[in-house]
Design a protein around this motif. Structure first.
Motif, PDB file in Angstrom:
ATOM      1  N   THR A  86       0.804  -1.211   0.000  1.00  0.00           N
ATOM      2  CA  THR A  86       0.000   0.000   0.000  1.00  0.00           C
ATOM      3  C   THR A  86       0.839   1.265   0.000  1.00  0.00           C
ATOM      4  O   THR A  86       1.822   1.374   0.702  1.00  0.00           O
ATOM      5  N   GLY A  87       0.424   2.190  -0.852  1.00  0.00           N
ATOM      6  CA  GLY A  87       1.145   3.451  -0.977  1.00  0.00           C
ATOM      7  C   GLY A  87       2.525   3.266  -1.567  1.00  0.00           C
ATOM      8  O   GLY A  87       3.417   4.066  -1.344  1.00  0.00           O
ATOM      9  N   ALA A  88       2.700   2.220  -2.322  1.00  0.00           N
ATOM     10  CA  ALA A  88       4.030   1.892  -2.859  1.00  0.00           C
ATOM     11  C   ALA A  88       4.525   2.981  -3.787  1.00  0.00           C
ATOM     12  O   ALA A  88       3.763   3.626  -4.480  1.00  0.00           O
ATOM     13  N   ASN A  89       5.835   3.154  -3.766  1.00  0.00           N
ATOM     14  CA  ASN A  89       6.473   4.074  -4.699  1.00  0.00           C
ATOM     15  C   ASN A  89       6.668   3.319  -6.004  1.00  0.00           C
ATOM     16  O   ASN A  89       7.390   2.344  -6.057  1.00  0.00           O
ATOM     17  N   HIS A  90       6.021   3.764  -7.044  1.00  0.00           N
ATOM     18  CA  HIS A  90       6.096   3.073  -8.324  1.00  0.00           C
ATOM     19  C   HIS A  90       7.142   3.752  -9.199  1.00  0.00           C
ATOM     20  O   HIS A  90       6.844   4.644  -9.967  1.00  0.00           O
ATOM     21  N   GLU A  91       8.406   3.314  -9.036  1.00  0.00           N
ATOM     22  CA  GLU A  91       9.481   3.866  -9.842  1.00  0.00           C
ATOM     23  C   GLU A  91       9.294   3.421 -11.288  1.00  0.00           C
ATOM     24  O   GLU A  91       8.768   2.354 -11.551  1.00  0.00           O
ATOM     25  N   PRO A  92       9.742   4.225 -12.236  1.00  0.00           N
ATOM     26  CA  PRO A  92       9.598   3.848 -13.645  1.00  0.00           C
ATOM     27  C   PRO A  92      10.327   2.543 -13.952  1.00  0.00           C
ATOM     28  O   PRO A  92      11.351   2.236 -13.365  1.00  0.00           O
ATOM     29  N   PHE A  93       9.770   1.794 -14.891  1.00  0.00           N
ATOM     30  CA  PHE A  93      10.360   0.539 -15.318  1.00  0.00           C
ATOM     31  C   PHE A  93      11.183   0.786 -16.572  1.00  0.00           C
ATOM     32  O   PHE A  93      10.781   1.547 -17.443  1.00  0.00           O
ATOM     33  N   SER A  94      12.335   0.082 -16.683  1.00  0.00           N
ATOM     34  CA  SER A  94      13.162   0.287 -17.872  1.00  0.00           C
ATOM     35  C   SER A  94      13.879  -0.967 -18.349  1.00  0.00           C
ATOM     36  O   SER A  94      14.603  -0.914 -19.317  1.00  0.00           O
ATOM     37  N   SER A  95      13.668  -2.108 -17.671  1.00  0.00           N
ATOM     38  CA  SER A  95      14.390  -3.325 -18.057  1.00  0.00           C
ATOM     39  C   SER A  95      13.535  -4.552 -17.760  1.00  0.00           C
ATOM     40  O   SER A  95      12.543  -4.457 -17.047  1.00  0.00           O
ATOM     41  N   PRO A  96      13.946  -5.722 -18.274  1.00  0.00           N
ATOM     42  CA  PRO A  96      13.232  -6.949 -17.928  1.00  0.00           C
ATOM     43  C   PRO A  96      13.182  -7.195 -16.413  1.00  0.00           C
ATOM     44  O   PRO A  96      12.197  -7.702 -15.901  1.00  0.00           O
ATOM     45  N   ALA A  97      14.243  -6.814 -15.707  1.00  0.00           N
ATOM     46  CA  ALA A  97      14.234  -6.970 -14.246  1.00  0.00           C
ATOM     47  C   ALA A  97      13.127  -6.116 -13.630  1.00  0.00           C
ATOM     48  O   ALA A  97      12.482  -6.522 -12.661  1.00  0.00           O
ATOM     49  N   ALA A 120       7.966  -8.749 -30.141  1.00  0.00           N
ATOM     50  CA  ALA A 120       7.494  -8.900 -31.525  1.00  0.00           C
ATOM     51  C   ALA A 120       8.674  -8.966 -32.492  1.00  0.00           C
ATOM     52  O   ALA A 120       8.662  -9.773 -33.429  1.00  0.00           O
ATOM     53  N   ARG A 121       9.706  -8.133 -32.271  1.00  0.00           N
ATOM     54  CA  ARG A 121      10.896  -8.178 -33.134  1.00  0.00           C
ATOM     55  C   ARG A 121      11.598  -9.525 -33.029  1.00  0.00           C
ATOM     56  O   ARG A 121      12.051 -10.086 -34.018  1.00  0.00           O
ATOM     57  N   ARG A 122      11.680 -10.035 -31.825  1.00  0.00           N
ATOM     58  CA  ARG A 122      12.415 -11.281 -31.567  1.00  0.00           C
ATOM     59  C   ARG A 122      11.662 -12.502 -32.093  1.00  0.00           C
ATOM     60  O   ARG A 122      12.270 -13.439 -32.592  1.00  0.00           O
ATOM     61  N   HIS A 130       6.577 -16.796 -21.559  1.00  0.00           N
ATOM     62  CA  HIS A 130       6.784 -16.664 -22.999  1.00  0.00           C
ATOM     63  C   HIS A 130       7.383 -15.322 -23.430  1.00  0.00           C
ATOM     64  O   HIS A 130       8.248 -15.291 -24.292  1.00  0.00           O
ATOM     65  N   VAL A 131       6.905 -14.237 -22.853  1.00  0.00           N
ATOM     66  CA  VAL A 131       7.344 -12.915 -23.304  1.00  0.00           C
ATOM     67  C   VAL A 131       8.699 -12.556 -22.703  1.00  0.00           C
ATOM     68  O   VAL A 131       9.629 -12.197 -23.430  1.00  0.00           O
ATOM     69  N   LEU A 132       8.835 -12.657 -21.394  1.00  0.00           N
ATOM     70  CA  LEU A 132      10.092 -12.267 -20.748  1.00  0.00           C
ATOM     71  C   LEU A 132      11.308 -13.038 -21.266  1.00  0.00           C
ATOM     72  O   LEU A 132      12.341 -12.415 -21.531  1.00  0.00           O
ATOM     73  N   PRO A 133      11.233 -14.353 -21.423  1.00  0.00           N
ATOM     74  CA  PRO A 133      12.427 -15.050 -21.954  1.00  0.00           C
ATOM     75  C   PRO A 133      12.869 -14.514 -23.319  1.00  0.00           C
ATOM     76  O   PRO A 133      14.067 -14.367 -23.561  1.00  0.00           O
ATOM     77  N   VAL A 181      12.374 -11.471 -24.464  1.00  0.00           N
ATOM     78  CA  VAL A 181      12.898 -10.113 -24.282  1.00  0.00           C
ATOM     79  C   VAL A 181      14.297 -10.163 -23.672  1.00  0.00           C
ATOM     80  O   VAL A 181      15.183  -9.410 -24.081  1.00  0.00           O
ATOM     81  N   VAL A 182      14.501 -11.061 -22.720  1.00  0.00           N
ATOM     82  CA  VAL A 182      15.834 -11.216 -22.123  1.00  0.00           C
ATOM     83  C   VAL A 182      16.832 -11.637 -23.191  1.00  0.00           C
ATOM     84  O   VAL A 182      17.939 -11.106 -23.261  1.00  0.00           O
ATOM     85  N   GLU A 183      16.447 -12.564 -24.063  1.00  0.00           N
ATOM     86  CA  GLU A 183      17.320 -12.983 -25.164  1.00  0.00           C
ATOM     87  C   GLU A 183      17.616 -11.815 -26.096  1.00  0.00           C
ATOM     88  O   GLU A 183      18.739 -11.652 -26.560  1.00  0.00           O
ATOM     89  N   ALA A 184      16.588 -11.012 -26.384  1.00  0.00           N
ATOM     90  CA  ALA A 184      16.785  -9.847 -27.250  1.00  0.00           C
ATOM     91  C   ALA A 184      17.768  -8.866 -26.614  1.00  0.00           C
ATOM     92  O   ALA A 184      18.634  -8.320 -27.302  1.00  0.00           O
ATOM     93  N   CYS A 185      17.664  -8.675 -25.308  1.00  0.00           N
ATOM     94  CA  CYS A 185      18.586  -7.766 -24.615  1.00  0.00           C
ATOM     95  C   CYS A 185      20.016  -8.312 -24.653  1.00  0.00           C
ATOM     96  O   CYS A 185      20.957  -7.554 -24.848  1.00  0.00           O
ATOM     97  N   LYS A 186      20.150  -9.622 -24.492  1.00  0.00           N
ATOM     98  CA  LYS A 186      21.487 -10.237 -24.568  1.00  0.00           C
ATOM     99  C   LYS A 186      22.066 -10.052 -25.961  1.00  0.00           C
ATOM    100  O   LYS A 186      23.233  -9.734 -26.114  1.00  0.00           O
TER     101      LYS A 186
END
Length: 155
Positions: free
Chosen positions: A2-13, A72-74, A138-141, A143-148
């Protein structure tokens, strides 16, 4: 959560972190559903309502702007991305309705139809959990491969 600070997301992590935050909210929603009709904590309803839409929208924005294009690219999974985006619209609509109901109850209004409210809660958190499970499996693996692959190209 509750009341969490939602920092922006920028990576698979960050997406994994967002999934954990959404799953924590799902757990709270399940607790509210389990406590119906008479043991529901009004303050918890207010807290969940305050976090639900902002976190969901932040997750969806990150996925649609960063994760889905990389996926989608991957994979060439344009049809999958289109389905996931449609699920996002449905989830945000359901979350809006759910937040309104949680706020109303949290501010003292009675739950007029506990069965319908319980169904609304369960439909949302079960759908959200399925969506997250698909993205994790399905999606994260992809994306992680694409980042690698991108980091190897830049080396």
């Amino acid at each position: 959560m509750t009341g969490a600070n939602h920092e922006p997301f920028s990576s698979p992590a960050d997406m994994k972190r967002a999934h954990l935050q959404m799953l924590a909210l799902c757990h709270m929603l399940e607790g509210i559903a389990d406590d119906l009709p008479s043991r529901v904590d009004r303050l918890q309803c207010l807290a969940v309502a305050a976090d639900l839409l902002p976190l969901l929208r932040q997750c969806h924005r990150f996925e649609e702007e960063v994760v889905f294009p990389a996926f989608a690219r991957r994979t060439g999974g344009d049809e999958i991305v289109a389905r996931l985006k449609l699920e996002h619209l449905e989830d945000e609509s359901a979350a809006t309705d759910l937040s309104e109901a949680l706020l109303a109850y949290g501010h003292g209004r009675p739950i007029e139809n506990p069965e319908a409210f319980g169904y609304m809660l369960r439909a949302f958190f079960e759908s959200t959990r399925r969506h997250i499970a698909f993205e994790r499996d399905h999606v994260l693996p992809a994306v992680v491969e694409a980042c690698k692959g991108n980091s190897k190209e830049g080396a």
